[in-house]
Design an enzyme around this catalytic site. Structure first.
Site, short mmCIF file in Angstrom:
data_model
loop_
_atom_site.label_atom_id
_atom_site.label_comp_id
_atom_site.label_asym_id
_atom_site.label_seq_id
_atom_site.Cartn_x
_atom_site.Cartn_y
_atom_site.Cartn_z
N ILE A 11 0.83 -1.21 0.00
CA ILE A 11 0.00 0.00 0.00
C ILE A 11 0.86 1.26 0.00
CG2 ILE A 11 -1.95 -1.20 1.07
CD1 ILE A 11 -1.24 0.05 3.75
N HIS A 50 -4.33 -4.35 -2.84
CA HIS A 50 -4.74 -4.20 -1.44
C HIS A 50 -4.93 -2.74 -1.05
CE1 HIS A 50 -2.93 -8.40 -0.45
NE2 HIS A 50 -4.12 -8.48 -1.01
N CYS A 53 -15.39 14.69 5.94
CA CYS A 53 -15.13 14.11 4.61
C CYS A 53 -15.31 15.21 3.55
CB CYS A 53 -16.12 12.98 4.36
SG CYS A 53 -16.07 12.37 2.67
C1 BV8 Z 1 -10.29 -12.32 0.69
C2 BV8 Z 1 -3.50 -4.34 3.34
C3 BV8 Z 1 -12.49 -13.02 0.17
C4 BV8 Z 1 -3.58 -4.03 4.79
C5 BV8 Z 1 -3.34 -6.78 3.33
C6 BV8 Z 1 -7.26 -19.71 5.04
C7 BV8 Z 1 -6.63 -20.16 3.89
C8 BV8 Z 1 -6.52 -19.34 2.77
C9 BV8 Z 1 -7.01 -18.02 2.81
C10 BV8 Z 1 -7.61 -17.57 3.95
C11 BV8 Z 1 -7.74 -18.40 5.06
N1 BV8 Z 1 -8.37 -17.68 6.02
C12 BV8 Z 1 -8.63 -16.44 5.55
C13 BV8 Z 1 -8.20 -16.37 4.29
C14 BV8 Z 1 -8.29 -15.23 3.39
C15 BV8 Z 1 -7.27 -14.16 3.78
C16 BV8 Z 1 -5.89 -14.76 3.91
O1 BV8 Z 1 -5.24 -15.03 2.93
N2 BV8 Z 1 -5.46 -14.94 5.17
C17 BV8 Z 1 -4.13 -15.49 5.39
C18 BV8 Z 1 -3.48 -14.81 6.58
C19 BV8 Z 1 -4.27 -16.99 5.59
N3 BV8 Z 1 -7.28 -13.23 2.67
C20 BV8 Z 1 -8.16 -12.23 2.67
O2 BV8 Z 1 -8.93 -11.98 3.57
C21 BV8 Z 1 -8.20 -11.40 1.40
N4 BV8 Z 1 -9.56 -11.27 0.97
O3 BV8 Z 1 -9.90 -13.46 0.74
O4 BV8 Z 1 -11.56 -11.97 0.35
C22 BV8 Z 1 -13.76 -12.42 -0.24
C23 BV8 Z 1 -14.53 -13.10 -1.19
C24 BV8 Z 1 -15.73 -12.55 -1.55
C25 BV8 Z 1 -16.16 -11.37 -0.99
C26 BV8 Z 1 -15.39 -10.71 -0.05
C27 BV8 Z 1 -14.18 -11.24 0.34
C28 BV8 Z 1 -7.69 -10.01 1.62
C29 BV8 Z 1 -6.26 -10.04 2.04
C30 BV8 Z 1 -5.71 -8.60 2.05
C31 BV8 Z 1 -5.31 -8.20 3.45
N5 BV8 Z 1 -4.62 -6.91 3.40
N6 BV8 Z 1 -2.75 -5.59 3.19
C32 BV8 Z 1 -2.29 -3.51 5.33
O5 BV8 Z 1 -1.28 -3.43 4.59
O6 BV8 Z 1 -2.32 -3.15 6.52
S1 BV8 Z 1 -2.37 -8.15 3.38
C33 BV8 Z 1 -0.81 -7.67 3.85
O7 BV8 Z 1 -0.15 -8.83 4.28
C34 BV8 Z 1 0.01 -7.16 2.71
O8 BV8 Z 1 -0.70 -6.39 1.80
C35 BV8 Z 1 0.55 -8.41 2.09
O9 BV8 Z 1 -0.31 -8.89 1.12
C36 BV8 Z 1 0.53 -9.33 3.24
C37 BV8 Z 1 1.91 -9.48 3.71
O10 BV8 Z 1 2.45 -10.37 2.82
P1 BV8 Z 1 3.85 -10.09 2.15
O11 BV8 Z 1 3.75 -8.90 1.30
O12 BV8 Z 1 4.24 -11.37 1.53
O13 BV8 Z 1 4.79 -9.70 3.35
P2 BV8 Z 1 5.52 -10.70 4.35
O14 BV8 Z 1 6.13 -9.89 5.44
O15 BV8 Z 1 4.59 -11.83 4.68
O16 BV8 Z 1 6.69 -11.33 3.46
C38 BV8 Z 1 7.74 -10.51 3.01
C39 BV8 Z 1 8.64 -11.42 2.19
O17 BV8 Z 1 9.71 -10.61 1.68
C40 BV8 Z 1 9.28 -12.51 3.03
O18 BV8 Z 1 9.16 -13.74 2.32
C41 BV8 Z 1 10.75 -12.10 3.12
O19 BV8 Z 1 11.61 -13.21 3.08
C42 BV8 Z 1 10.93 -11.27 1.89
N7 BV8 Z 1 11.95 -10.21 2.03
C43 BV8 Z 1 12.23 -9.47 3.13
N8 BV8 Z 1 13.22 -8.60 2.84
C44 BV8 Z 1 13.55 -8.79 1.54
C45 BV8 Z 1 12.73 -9.81 1.00
N9 BV8 Z 1 12.83 -10.25 -0.25
C46 BV8 Z 1 13.75 -9.65 -1.05
N10 BV8 Z 1 14.57 -8.66 -0.62
C47 BV8 Z 1 14.49 -8.21 0.65
N11 BV8 Z 1 15.31 -7.23 1.05
#
Ligand code: BV8
Length: 229
Positions: A93, A109, A136
């Protein structure tokens, strides 16, 4: 034949710009349980806490955070690539991709620097703190502006366009994401299903490592310029 590219980025591409990732030891989630801040229920229950979580991140983004070599390399790829579409889908974001020059960009997102009127659905630019008192500019009421951010349980943005582009992409590159969050984490399967070559560029193996045909592990600021050049 056109060679269309879809790139998915996550928090890891902005880590070297100084923005914490979610799952690092000192990541954002550590300070808060995700259920406490990034859900509509949390916002209903405690809007001040949730607004503060985003206000702190917005202030950091607006004071001194810069795009890094990985963001810049993706912008150059879009500008210089002449063999098809380059679509950049980011889970982030922050605004570092657009500041690096990327234009064909989807914030699936949402965006930290935008607010959304809960009455009209309209978007407003936000470069200050959001609060329940803030009136708003669209409907005049106070207390209706929320961050234009997709919370858990909410539908990500532009999903139809993303799936349409995945269906005709030849190369799918995933950069800086742990592959924990759906539906983004499932895009690699979509790309595989349509015969694309799939690549993971990440600091460490992600949850979806085995779904990728190719993977390189290391810092995005080194891996991405080397890969796209
Ligand atoms: C939806 C905005 C349905 C907010 C975000 C069970 C199984 C499967 C799915 C689900 C489940 N239970 C619930 C769900 C669905 C859920 C989900 O997936 N939950 C997960 C936790 C299991 N998903 C949702 O709810 C989504 N919506 O499913 O809607 C629906 C259907 C019909 C009608 C209505 C609804 C919505 C998900 C969006 C949530 N919002 N962001 C905010 O930012 O505050 S998610 C947020 O977390 C981020 O946006 C991002 O997507 C996520 C974080 O993930 P990453 O970006 O991967 O970050 P992370 O730290 O995890 O990893 C970083 C990586 O970088 C690491 O691997 C690291 O090694 C690497 N790294 C670090 N440094 C470096 C590097 N790589 C290279 N160089 C470096 N220097």
């Amino acid at each position: 034949m056109a060679e269309n590219i879809v790139i998915l980025t996550g928090a890891g591409i902005s880590a070297e710009s100084g923005i914490k990732t979610f799952r690092a030891a000192d990541g954002l989630w550590e300070n808060h349980r995700v259920e406490d801040v990034a859900t509509p229920e949390a916002f209903q229950r405690d809007p001040v806490l949730v607004q503060d979580f985003y206000n702190r991140r917005r202030r950091q983004l607006l004071t001194g955070v810069q795009p890094n070599a990985a963001h810049r390399a993706l912008a150059r790829l879009e500008q210089q690539y002449g063999r098809g579409e380059v679509l950049l889908v980011t889970q982030n974001i922050d605004n570092l991709h657009e500041r690096a020059g990327s234009r064909n960009l989807i914030h699936m997102h949402g965006e930290l620097l935008k607010g959304r009127c809960q009455r009209s659905g309209g978007l407003v630019p936000v470069d200050t703190d959001l609060s329940v008192e803030l009136p708003c500019p669209l409907c005049g009421a106070s207390g209706c502006l929320r961050p234009h951010v997709v919370w858990f349980g909410e539908m990500p943005l532009e999903m139809e366009r993303i799936y349409q582009t995945l269906a005709r992409c030849d190369l799918f590159i995933s950069i800086g994401t742990s592959g924990n969050v759906y539906p983004a984490a499932g895009f690699v399967e979509e790309a595989n299903r349509h015969g694309a070559h799939t690549v993971e560029l990440n600091l460490e193996p992600s949850q979806r490592l085995t779904s990728f045909a190719e993977h390189r592990h290391g810092l995005a600021s080194e891996l991405v310029p080397a890969y796209v050049e």
